[in-house]
Scaffold this motif. Structure first.
Motif, PDB file in Angstrom:
ATOM      1  N   SER A 165      28.061 -60.352 101.277  1.00  0.00           N
ATOM      2  CA  SER A 165      26.353 -60.559 101.054  1.00  0.00           C
ATOM      3  C   SER A 165      26.331 -61.020  99.773  1.00  0.00           C
ATOM      4  O   SER A 165      27.577 -61.451  99.126  1.00  0.00           O
ATOM      5  CB  SER A 165      26.246 -59.239 101.070  1.00  0.00           C
ATOM      6  N   ALA A 166      25.226 -61.258  99.150  1.00  0.00           N
ATOM      7  CA  ALA A 166      24.693 -61.758  97.703  1.00  0.00           C
ATOM      8  C   ALA A 166      25.272 -60.890  96.962  1.00  0.00           C
ATOM      9  O   ALA A 166      26.064 -61.236  95.385  1.00  0.00           O
ATOM     10  CB  ALA A 166      23.329 -61.519  97.892  1.00  0.00           C
ATOM     11  N   THR A 167      25.367 -59.113  97.030  1.00  0.00           N
ATOM     12  CA  THR A 167      26.561 -58.915  95.992  1.00  0.00           C
ATOM     13  C   THR A 167      27.433 -58.616  95.732  1.00  0.00           C
ATOM     14  O   THR A 167      28.524 -58.266  94.617  1.00  0.00           O
ATOM     15  CB  THR A 167      25.939 -57.183  96.593  1.00  0.00           C
ATOM     16  N   THR A 168      28.522 -58.897  96.715  1.00  0.00           N
ATOM     17  CA  THR A 168      29.672 -59.566  96.653  1.00  0.00           C
ATOM     18  C   THR A 168      29.574 -60.990  97.177  1.00  0.00           C
ATOM     19  O   THR A 168      30.604 -61.124  98.458  1.00  0.00           O
ATOM     20  CB  THR A 168      30.920 -58.500  97.724  1.00  0.00           C
ATOM     21  N   THR A 173      29.602 -67.902  94.336  1.00  0.00           N
ATOM     22  CA  THR A 173      28.683 -67.882  93.374  1.00  0.00           C
ATOM     23  C   THR A 173      29.464 -69.328  93.257  1.00  0.00           C
ATOM     24  O   THR A 173      30.858 -69.521  93.017  1.00  0.00           O
ATOM     25  CB  THR A 173      29.717 -66.962  92.694  1.00  0.00           C
ATOM     26  N   ALA A 219      24.533 -68.703  91.719  1.00  0.00           N
ATOM     27  CA  ALA A 219      24.209 -68.247  93.370  1.00  0.00           C
ATOM     28  C   ALA A 219      23.834 -68.941  95.085  1.00  0.00           C
ATOM     29  O   ALA A 219      22.884 -68.653  94.365  1.00  0.00           O
ATOM     30  CB  ALA A 219      23.567 -66.514  93.375  1.00  0.00           C
ATOM     31  N   THR A 247      24.217 -69.959  99.364  1.00  0.00           N
ATOM     32  CA  THR A 247      24.499 -68.667 100.509  1.00  0.00           C
ATOM     33  C   THR A 247      24.876 -70.312 101.465  1.00  0.00           C
ATOM     34  O   THR A 247      24.230 -71.035 101.555  1.00  0.00           O
ATOM     35  CB  THR A 247      22.593 -68.492 101.179  1.00  0.00           C
ATOM     36  N   ASN A 255      34.834 -60.386 100.053  1.00  0.00           N
ATOM     37  CA  ASN A 255      33.785 -61.368  99.437  1.00  0.00           C
ATOM     38  C   ASN A 255      33.446 -61.981 100.433  1.00  0.00           C
ATOM     39  O   ASN A 255      33.624 -62.704 100.590  1.00  0.00           O
ATOM     40  CB  ASN A 255      35.012 -62.380  98.478  1.00  0.00           C
ATOM     41  N   GLY A 273      27.537 -65.432 100.741  1.00  0.00           N
ATOM     42  CA  GLY A 273      26.758 -65.281  99.677  1.00  0.00           C
ATOM     43  C   GLY A 273      28.498 -66.150  98.930  1.00  0.00           C
ATOM     44  O   GLY A 273      29.270 -65.363  99.029  1.00  0.00           O
TER      45      GLY A 273
END
Length: 841
Positions: free
Chosen positions: A146-149, A247, A217, A219, A143, A245
């Protein structure tokens, strides 16, 4: 036995001499060696601190990785003298320093290494080396990689990041976690081809309000850098920035879900209301907003119009802008008659734009005219000034027409052409030559006595002796001086004509009585001479006005003498109105029948947003258009601390001005209005009581159904005094000295008043009745329409919420919003209410 004893004693002596030799060698290393591609050099100093020489047999021992302490086999290190690269000498003298360097090669697979130095079998010291090109092949695993995980970044909970080392060497690292203003740091040891976990504590200030209901989201960046060995500079050490990344979950998952559901419910209501706005109100609101933008731009342009433009035109600009602003405020987007009202407002904005465009042109030309006062001939300046004033007069019409705009534009074009002609010195020289010839003809034709004026103004009259009757004799540098002299001599001749004694009866023995016009003109001769001697256009204008005063035999002091110079004001606290106990009224005690002048206006009852002209009316009509009025300062005070200047001013009222006159100092503000014997009572019928039990139902119904409010009166003041002219500091003193030096009897009438010292300012006041601000006649109809709208709209939304909250709560934010818009537009009751056309009366 004796031999064994000598052998032991020799061993002890050798040991005692050898131990200090080893301990007295000291290695002093500088900064660590910085390696590029495994090569570099380290400088160090070898010092013999003892009193005996020490044999040297320096060699390199084990080379180990500083982080893992694993021996490195491949590197090569050569010890030599730093100065010439020669081998190390066999010995070092007492107290001697040797400056050496260790040349390193093939030191790879290590970001920081230690090199041990020995003298024979004895350790001397340790050198350090650091690789500036260490690969730092480090990444985030799991985790946050990246932005996807993304990594769930929850407040009050630790966030864990896994770092993976892809290099076959270990790293001793410092890490810093950056997220906007938040910063966390620490140190880790990352083994070769291994991984390590670090923790970050989220702070409260990195979250936004929307993260409660919809985690965003973001960074962050994890900065990794080698721990510097020894005194190695940090700037040369390799570093690595890793994006993380995130959340941004402000609270727990359960609470976030509840907040999201509540947001969906609120979004249903907002979406339904927006659908109503799009269907019926948005077109009118968009047009109204465009008019607001236009009006704001016009307001900025109006404010930029300077006082070079006459007061009347500037007041009309403010009046029209205020009127349009009030009309826009009264035009509600949900009114049926809003479209037709906006049509009228558009026409008003077009008219204001035309008037403002002309005013800006006048302002610009007057600015250019002021800039040319010192160089342009006075005749040209006077001509341009007259044309600009004619253009302003053409725009004084309240109901502006295209003919007014056309006439003003023609005057401005002519003024611009006259100003442009100043660049053509040949044409100006021809015009000035004609004026010069006309002046010489006048001087030769009339038998005037002006030797004293010639002597008083030698620089002006000397021009007559020059050959300026031909344009070829006039150079561009002479234009201003010759034109000014011609204008000044014409004014001097006008004065000579005025003071010339017309009555001549030498046969009679009885002496001829003195002519008061001539006598008064002679008293102002020093002032005229001072004006004519000043070499600028404003002085000529003042001199021209003074000569006109001499013709009329009316001067500033004569006008001031027509105004009351003493009166008293009696202030009484008005107790009749419990809501306005601070309101005071002024009662003057001046007899109206004795007044020779009064403050007046050109209407009986003023209406809101309509211009009213204010001026002083004299009983003696000869003062009405007297030139002396232009040499006096008029300061007008209107309600709400508004002021204007000029003999005749224009003002408008909003209908909401204070009903009581302003408090004035009786000693400083004498008055001349007896119409204010009884101060007007404040109108309290328009104020609704705060206590509902005391509600005046007739007054409430009058407010509800739009009946006009009562009219009220306000007080207007004007203060008249002589202008403070810094260009004429001695004129009045010279006039008095001239009168005293005459030694003759003092003149009577106007001459006597002119010879008197200046008195203080004069003040007049009067009250004007203002019709109250009218109520909107469509108030009750608009209220009915609003009630119909909210009933239909409320029923539609109630049915929507009752049947769809459970289902829509499961949807995401964007699908829920689209569903609300579709259901809102599908409500027939609201759609029919909004789309029915307004009936025109």
């Amino acid at each position: 036995m004796r031999c064994l004893r000598f052998l032991l004693l020799g061993s002890v002596v050798l040991a005692c001499t050898a131990m200090p030799a080893v301990a007295q060698l000291q290695l002093q290393a500088g900064s660590p060696a910085v390696l590029q591609a495994g090569a570099g050099s380290a400088r160090f100093t070898l010092h013999n601190a003892g009193s005996a020489p020490v044999p040297l047999s320096l060699r390199v021992g084990a080379i180990t990785d500083e982080t893992s302490q694993v021996a490195l086999s491949a590197p090569k290190v050569t010890l030599q003298l730093e100065a010439a690269g020669q081998p190390v000498p066999p010995s070092i003298a007492p107290q001697q320093n040797l400056y050496l360097s260790a040349v390193i090669a093939s030191l790879t697979n290590s970001a920081a290494a230690q090199i041990r130095i020995f003298n024979g079998l004895d350790p001397v010291g340790t050198l350090e080396a650091v690789a500036a090109d260490a690969p730092l092949n480090i990444s985030i695993s799991g985790n946050g990689s990246s932005a996807t995980t993304p990594l769930v970044f929850t407040h009050d909970r630790k966030a864990w990041l896994t770092l993976k080392n892809g290099d076959p060497e270990a790293y001793n690292l410092n890490w810093v976690f950056h997220l906007h203003d938040m910063e966390s740091s620490g140190a880790i040891v990352l083994p070769a081809n291994g991984s390590v976990v670090i923790s970050v504590d989220p702070q409260d200030d990195v979250y936004s309000w929307s993260d409660y209901i919809h985690p965003s989201a973001r960074t962050a960046y994890l900065v990794l850098s080698l721990v510097p060995p020894g005194a190695a500079p940090k700037l040369i050490l390799p570093s690595r920035d890793l994006p993380v990344g995130l959340t941004m979950q402000r609270t727990t998952e359960a609470k976030t879900t509840i907040g999201s559901d509540l947001y969906v419910i609120v979004a249903l209501l907002i979406g339904g209301f927006l659908s109503v706005l799009v269907t019926g109100v948005l077109p009118v609101s968009r047009r109204r907003s465009a008019f607001r933008t236009q009006l704001a731009d016009l307001a900025n342009r109006t404010s930029s119009v300077s006082t070079r433009v006459d007061s009347y035109l500037r007041v009309l600009l403010r009046l029209e802008r205020k009127k349009i602003d009030a009309a826009l405020t009264q035009t509600k987007s949900f009114y049926p008659s809003a479209s037709s009202s906006l049509d009228d407002i558009g026409a008003d904005i077009d008219r204001l734009t035309k008037r403002l465009t002309v005013a800006e042109r006048i302002d610009d030309l007057r600015r250019r005219l002021e800039a040319s006062w010192a160089t342009a001939p006075p005749s040209v300046v006077g001509d341009v000034d007259a044309k600009l004033q004619a253009a302003a007069d053409s725009m004084h019409s309240f109901a502006l027409s295209d003919d007014n705009v056309t006439a003003a534009s023609a005057c401005l074009d002519a003024a611009n052409a006259s100003m442009t002609a100043t660049n053509n010195s040949a044409d100006l020289a021809a015009r000035i030559a004609v004026s010069f010839n006309d002046l010489k003809t006048r001087v030769s034709t009339f038998d005037l006595k002006f030797d004293d004026l010639r002597n008083a103004l030698p620089g002006v009259f000397k021009v007559l002796d020059e050959p300026f009757g031909e344009a070829k004799n006039i150079t561009p540098a002479m234009l201003y001086g010759i034109d000014h002299s011609v204008a000044a001599m014409n004014l001097a001749l006008d004065y000579a004509v005025i003071r010339q004694t017309v009555v001549a009866q030498p046969q009679e023995i009885v002496p001829v009585p003195a002519n008061p016009v001539c006598e008064n003109a002679k008293l102002h001769q020093p002032e005229l001479i001072e004006l004519l001697s000043a070499r600028f256009w404003q002085s000529l204008r003042e001199a021209r006005t003074l000569v006109q005063e001499m013709r009329e035999n009316i001067y500033e002091q004569d006008v001031l003498d027509q105004l009351p110079d003493h009166a008293t004001l009696r202030f009484e606290t008005q107790e009749a109105s419990p809501h306005r106990r601070d309101c005071v009224s002024a009662k003057d005690v001046l007899d109206r029948s004795q007044e020779s002048a009064k403050l007046t206006f050109d209407t009986q009852k003023a209406r809101p947003y309509l211009p009213v002209n204010f001026y002083i009316e004299f009983r003696d009509s000869k003062f009405k258009e007297a030139a002396a009025l232009h040499r006096l300062a008029f300061e007008w005070d209107f309600p709400n601390h508004l002021q204007e200047k000029g003999a005749k001013v224009c003002h408008f009222f909003l209908g909401t001005e204070s009903e009581c006159p302003p408090t004035r100092d009786p000693a400083a503000k004498p008055v001349g209005d007896a119409a204010a014997e009884t101060s007007p009572q404040p109108d309290t019928s328009r104020r609704l009581p705060l206590n509902p039990t005391d509600l005046d139902w007739p007054a409430f119904l009058s407010w509800l159904y739009g009946r006009p409010s009562r009219s009220h009166t306000v007080r207007v003041w004007v203060t008249v005094q002589k202008k403070k002219s810094p260009s004429l500091p001695m004129s009045r003193g010279l006039a008095q000295a001239n009168a005293g030096a005459a030694g003759s009897a003092q003149p009577s009438g106007a001459a006597a008043s002119s010879a008197q010292p200046e008195s203080g300012a004069r003040t007049l006041t009067n009250t004007i009745e203002i019709q109250g601000e009218s109520r909107n006649p469509d108030r009750s109809r608009a209220l009915t329409e609003l009630l119909q709208f909210f009933i239909a709209f409320g029923v539609a939304l109630a049915g929507l919420l009752a049947g769809g909250v459970e289902q829509l709560g499961k949807l995401d934010l964007i699908p829920a919003t689209f569903a609300i818009v579709g259901l809102g537009f599908g409500a027939d009751a609201v759609k029919n209410l909004l789309t029915q056309p307004a009936k025109k009366s």
